[in-house]
Design a protein around this motif. Structure first.
Motif, PDB file in Angstrom:
ATOM      1  N   ALA A  26     -40.294  58.675   2.002  1.00  0.00           N
ATOM      2  CA  ALA A  26     -39.194  57.957   1.336  1.00  0.00           C
ATOM      3  C   ALA A  26     -38.679  56.824   2.218  1.00  0.00           C
ATOM      4  CB  ALA A  26     -38.071  58.930   0.991  1.00  0.00           C
ATOM      5  N   ARG A  27     -38.556  57.082   3.519  1.00  0.00           N
ATOM      6  CA  ARG A  27     -38.073  56.043   4.429  1.00  0.00           C
ATOM      7  C   ARG A  27     -39.017  54.846   4.454  1.00  0.00           C
ATOM      8  NH1 ARG A  27     -37.972  57.199  10.774  1.00  0.00           N
ATOM      9  NH2 ARG A  27     -40.205  57.197  10.293  1.00  0.00           N
ATOM     10  N   GLU A  28     -40.319  55.091   4.515  1.00  0.00           N
ATOM     11  CA  GLU A  28     -41.271  53.988   4.558  1.00  0.00           C
ATOM     12  C   GLU A  28     -41.278  53.191   3.254  1.00  0.00           C
ATOM     13  OE1 GLU A  28     -42.991  52.920   7.152  1.00  0.00           O
ATOM     14  OE2 GLU A  28     -41.920  54.441   8.310  1.00  0.00           O
ATOM     15  N   ILE A  29     -41.150  53.877   2.131  1.00  0.00           N
ATOM     16  CA  ILE A  29     -41.130  53.175   0.844  1.00  0.00           C
ATOM     17  C   ILE A  29     -39.861  52.334   0.717  1.00  0.00           C
ATOM     18  CG2 ILE A  29     -40.967  53.516  -1.650  1.00  0.00           C
ATOM     19  CD1 ILE A  29     -42.818  55.916  -1.343  1.00  0.00           C
ATOM     20  N   ILE A  30     -38.715  52.874   1.156  1.00  0.00           N
ATOM     21  CA  ILE A  30     -37.466  52.104   1.103  1.00  0.00           C
ATOM     22  C   ILE A  30     -37.561  50.888   2.015  1.00  0.00           C
ATOM     23  CG2 ILE A  30     -35.010  52.159   1.668  1.00  0.00           C
ATOM     24  CD1 ILE A  30     -35.013  55.098   0.796  1.00  0.00           C
ATOM     25  N   PHE A  31     -38.079  51.074   3.228  1.00  0.00           N
ATOM     26  CA  PHE A  31     -38.231  49.941   4.141  1.00  0.00           C
ATOM     27  C   PHE A  31     -39.164  48.895   3.554  1.00  0.00           C
ATOM     28  CE2 PHE A  31     -37.380  52.696   8.162  1.00  0.00           C
ATOM     29  CZ  PHE A  31     -36.066  52.829   7.758  1.00  0.00           C
ATOM     30  N   HIS A  80     -34.360  33.872   7.375  1.00  0.00           N
ATOM     31  CA  HIS A  80     -33.618  34.959   7.996  1.00  0.00           C
ATOM     32  C   HIS A  80     -33.298  34.616   9.451  1.00  0.00           C
ATOM     33  CE1 HIS A  80     -35.052  38.226   4.994  1.00  0.00           C
ATOM     34  NE2 HIS A  80     -33.978  37.576   4.581  1.00  0.00           N
ATOM     35  N   ASP A  81     -32.081  34.825   9.847  1.00  0.00           N
ATOM     36  CA  ASP A  81     -31.710  34.619  11.240  1.00  0.00           C
ATOM     37  C   ASP A  81     -31.432  35.966  11.880  1.00  0.00           C
ATOM     38  OD1 ASP A  81     -29.413  35.319  10.014  1.00  0.00           O
ATOM     39  OD2 ASP A  81     -28.192  33.682  10.795  1.00  0.00           O
ATOM     40  N   HIS A  82     -30.890  35.930  13.102  1.00  0.00           N
ATOM     41  CA  HIS A  82     -30.660  37.174  13.819  1.00  0.00           C
ATOM     42  C   HIS A  82     -29.638  38.044  13.111  1.00  0.00           C
ATOM     43  CE1 HIS A  82     -33.172  35.901  17.120  1.00  0.00           C
ATOM     44  NE2 HIS A  82     -32.510  34.763  17.201  1.00  0.00           N
ATOM     45  N   GLY A  83     -28.676  37.435  12.423  1.00  0.00           N
ATOM     46  CA  GLY A  83     -27.678  38.226  11.710  1.00  0.00           C
ATOM     47  C   GLY A  83     -28.295  39.068  10.619  1.00  0.00           C
ATOM     48  N   LEU A  84     -29.169  38.462   9.825  1.00  0.00           N
ATOM     49  CA  LEU A  84     -29.825  39.214   8.762  1.00  0.00           C
ATOM     50  C   LEU A  84     -30.785  40.233   9.340  1.00  0.00           C
ATOM     51  CD1 LEU A  84     -30.542  36.477   6.087  1.00  0.00           C
ATOM     52  CD2 LEU A  84     -28.684  38.107   6.196  1.00  0.00           C
ATOM     53  N   ALA A  85     -31.446  39.906  10.443  1.00  0.00           N
ATOM     54  CA  ALA A  85     -32.325  40.880  11.083  1.00  0.00           C
ATOM     55  C   ALA A  85     -31.525  42.092  11.543  1.00  0.00           C
ATOM     56  CB  ALA A  85     -33.047  40.234  12.260  1.00  0.00           C
ATOM     57  N   ILE A 133     -29.613  47.753  10.614  1.00  0.00           N
ATOM     58  CA  ILE A 133     -28.580  48.732  10.261  1.00  0.00           C
ATOM     59  C   ILE A 133     -28.984  49.502   9.008  1.00  0.00           C
ATOM     60  CG2 ILE A 133     -26.208  48.946   9.435  1.00  0.00           C
ATOM     61  CD1 ILE A 133     -25.407  46.792  11.374  1.00  0.00           C
ATOM     62  N   ILE A 134     -29.592  48.806   8.043  1.00  0.00           N
ATOM     63  CA  ILE A 134     -30.061  49.495   6.841  1.00  0.00           C
ATOM     64  C   ILE A 134     -31.068  50.577   7.212  1.00  0.00           C
ATOM     65  CG2 ILE A 134     -31.363  49.217   4.708  1.00  0.00           C
ATOM     66  CD1 ILE A 134     -30.214  46.457   4.441  1.00  0.00           C
ATOM     67  N   ARG A 135     -32.003  50.222   8.072  1.00  0.00           N
ATOM     68  CA  ARG A 135     -33.024  51.197   8.483  1.00  0.00           C
ATOM     69  C   ARG A 135     -32.385  52.401   9.177  1.00  0.00           C
ATOM     70  NH1 ARG A 135     -35.681  46.172   9.760  1.00  0.00           N
ATOM     71  NH2 ARG A 135     -37.493  45.871   8.397  1.00  0.00           N
ATOM     72  N   LEU A 136     -31.409  52.140  10.039  1.00  0.00           N
ATOM     73  CA  LEU A 136     -30.743  53.236  10.734  1.00  0.00           C
ATOM     74  C   LEU A 136     -29.998  54.135   9.757  1.00  0.00           C
ATOM     75  CD1 LEU A 136     -29.857  54.607  13.358  1.00  0.00           C
ATOM     76  CD2 LEU A 136     -27.957  52.980  13.478  1.00  0.00           C
ATOM     77  N   LEU A 137     -29.242  53.534   8.830  1.00  0.00           N
ATOM     78  CA  LEU A 137     -28.481  54.335   7.863  1.00  0.00           C
ATOM     79  C   LEU A 137     -29.401  55.148   6.966  1.00  0.00           C
ATOM     80  CD1 LEU A 137     -25.696  51.788   6.827  1.00  0.00           C
ATOM     81  CD2 LEU A 137     -25.483  53.743   8.361  1.00  0.00           C
ATOM     82  N   VAL A 138     -30.499  54.519   6.505  1.00  0.00           N
ATOM     83  CA  VAL A 138     -31.443  55.232   5.639  1.00  0.00           C
ATOM     84  C   VAL A 138     -32.062  56.402   6.389  1.00  0.00           C
ATOM     85  CG1 VAL A 138     -33.664  55.028   4.480  1.00  0.00           C
ATOM     86  CG2 VAL A 138     -31.927  53.278   4.140  1.00  0.00           C
ATOM     87  N   THR A 139     -32.440  56.192   7.648  1.00  0.00           N
ATOM     88  CA  THR A 139     -33.044  57.261   8.446  1.00  0.00           C
ATOM     89  C   THR A 139     -32.075  58.414   8.631  1.00  0.00           C
ATOM     90  OG1 THR A 139     -34.422  55.650   9.620  1.00  0.00           O
ATOM     91  CG2 THR A 139     -34.132  57.802  10.648  1.00  0.00           C
TER      92      THR A 139
END
Length: 383
Positions: free
Chosen positions: A129-134, A147-152, A157-163
Motif C-alpha cells: 500500500a505504501r509503494e502504491i500510494i507513493f 518542484h523546488d525544495h519546499g515541495l520536495a 512529509i507525506i511519505r513519513l505520515l503514510v508510513t
C-alpha cells in the motif's frame, strides 16, 4: 533465610522440569507426525517449494517491469515497484500456509505457521500500500518540472505520515489477531491525534494547502498570478510548506500563507488560452453610409492580415462624439507579442487612409437661428 534457600531450588527445578517436559512432548509429537505422515509432508514441501519458486518468478518479473519504466511513474511501473518489495519471509510463509493443511500438522505447528503468516501478510500489505500510494503521488506530480525544495519536503512529509499510519494500523491488526484488547490503544491514539491536531491546526492547515497546490496545481513556479480581486499580483518564485513567495511588479517579495492564498480567487495569466485586446474609437456623423456598411469587413481584413482573430469589429451605437465603434481581437495561441496592438492599429490606419475615413474629434457647435451652414462632418478623436 534458611527457609528461602531450601524452598527456591525445588521451585526452580519444577519450572525447568515443566519446560523440558513440554519441549520433549512437542519433539515427540513432531517425530510421530514425521514418521506417520512422511509422504504427505514430502508432497507438501514439494508443492510449497513450487509455490515459492512461482512467487520468486513473479517478483523477478516485477523488478524487470520497474527497470523498464525506470524514471517514469506509469501505473505499470508503480505496480511493478510495489510487487518488487515483496519480502522473502512473506513468500516462505505464504507457501507454508497454502500447504500446511495437506500435511495434517499437529495443532501447535499449524497455529504457529498461521500466526507467522498473519504477521507477514499484514506488514507485506502495508508495504504494498505504501509503494502504491507513493507511486500515485509521483504519477500525479511528475508533470510539474518546477518542484523546488519546499515541495520536495512536502512530499517527504507525506511519505513519513503514510508510513506511520500504515504501520500503526498493521501493529493494531497483529495485536488484535493475537487476542490483545486494542480498544484502549486505539482510543489513546485517537485522543493523542486530536490533541496534536488542535495544537498545530494552523501549521497543518498551511501544510494541507501546500499539498493542495501539489495535487491541484493552480499555479507553478514562474507563473504570473493575481489574487485578492487583483489587489495583489506577481510571479511565483517559491512554494514552501507554509507559505508561497510571489515577486511583485515593483520588485518586492510578497510572502503569503498557503491557506490564505488558496482562499482567494487566483487569476493565472501565464495559462491563458489566448490573449485579447480592444480598441474604442469614433467616426463622424458625416461619414458615407456605404463606408459604414463596409467598415466591419475592413476591420476584419486589417486584423487577419496581422495573423490575429477578430472577435468584434463594428458599430456600438451613437454618442455625442459620433458613431461609436470598437475593435476587439485575440491571438491564435497563448503568445501575444508586445507590438501586436501597434501592428493591428497600423493596419487599420492604412485601410482608413485608403478609404478616406477620418476619426471623429469632440467638437462644440453653436447654431444661430436661420444659419443654413451644415454641421461639420466630424474630424474627431481616437481614444
Amino acid at each position: 533465610m534458611s527457609n528461602s534457600n531450601t524452598i527456591a531450588p525445588p521451585i526452580e527445578g519444577l519450572h525447568r522440569g515443566d519446560l523440558i517436559a513440554q519441549v520433549r512432548g512437542v519433539a515427540g509429537d513432531a517425530s510421530a507426525w514425521f514418521t506417520t505422515h512422511w509422504l504427505a509432508i514430502a508432497v507438501a514441501i514439494a508443492i510449497g517449494v513450487g509455490i515459492f519458486g512461482l512467487l520468486l518468478l513473479l517478483r523477478g518479473w516485477a523488478i524487470r517491469l520497474c527497470k523498464r519504466g525506470e524514471g517514469v511513474a506509469t501505473w505499470y511501473s508503480i505496480i511493478g515497484r510495489a510487487l518488487a518489495k515483496t519480502g522473502t519471509f512473506f513468500m516462505i510463509m505464504t507457501s507454508a500456509r497454502l500447504v500446511i493443511g495437506y500435511a495434517d500438522a499437529p495443532p501447535l505447528i499449524h497455529a504457529t505457521i498461521v500466526f507467522l503468516f498473519t504477521i507477514a501478510a499484514v506488514f507485506q500489505a502495508a508495504i504494498w500500500a505504501r509503494e502504491i500510494i507513493f507511486g500515485a503521488i509521483e504519477h500525479r506530480t511528475q508533470a510539474d518540472p518546477g518542484h523546488d525544495h519546499g515541495l520536495a519536503s512536502a512530499l517527504g512529509i507525506i511519505r513519513l505520515l503514510v508510513t506511520i499510519v500504515l504501520f500503526a494500523i498493521s501493529v493494531v491488526l497483529v495485536l488484535s489477531n493475537l487476542g490483545v484488547n486494542v480498544t484502549g490503544l486505539v482510543a489513546g491514539l485517537g485522543v493523542g491525534g486530536i490533541a496534536i491536531g488542535l495544537a498545530a491546526q494552523g501549521v497543518f492547515a498551511d501544510l494541507f494547502a501546500a499539498l493542495a497546490i501539489i495535487f491541484d496545481r493552480p499555479f507553478r513556479l514562474g507563473d504570473s498570478i493575481s489574487y485578492d480581486k487583483g489587489s495583489g499580483a506577481g510571479t511565483v518564485e517559491a512554494i514552501g510548506l507554509k507559505s508561497t513567495r510571489v515577486r511583485g511588479g515593483n520588485g518586492e517579495e510578497r510572502i503569503i500563507a498557503n491557506r490564505k492564498l488558496l482562499d482567494f480567487e487566483i487569476l493565472n495569466t501565464t495559462r491563458r488560452a489566448r490573449n485579447r485586446f480592444k480598441f474604442d474609437f469614433h467616426l463622424g456623423y458625416g461619414i458615407d453610409p456605404d463606408l459604414v456598411r463596409s467598415l466591419p469587413g475592413l476591420l476584419k481584413e486589417a486584423v487577419e492580415s496581422e495573423g490575429y482573430v477578430l472577435v468584434h469589429g463594428g458599430l456600438n451605437g451613437f454618442s455625442d462624439a459620433g458613431l461609436s465603434y470598437d475593435l476587439e481581437f485575440e491571438s491564435v495561441e497563448i503568445d501575444f507579442p508586445a507590438e501586436a496592438r501597434d501592428r493591428v492599429a497600423a493596419a487599420v490606419l492604412e485601410r482608413f487612409h485608403a478609404n478616406h475615413i477620418d476619426f471623429a474629434y469632440p467638437t462644440s457647435v453653436n447654431l444661430i437661428a436661420g444659419d443654413v451652414e451644415k454641421i461639420p462632418t466630424g474630424t474627431a478623436k481616437a481614444d
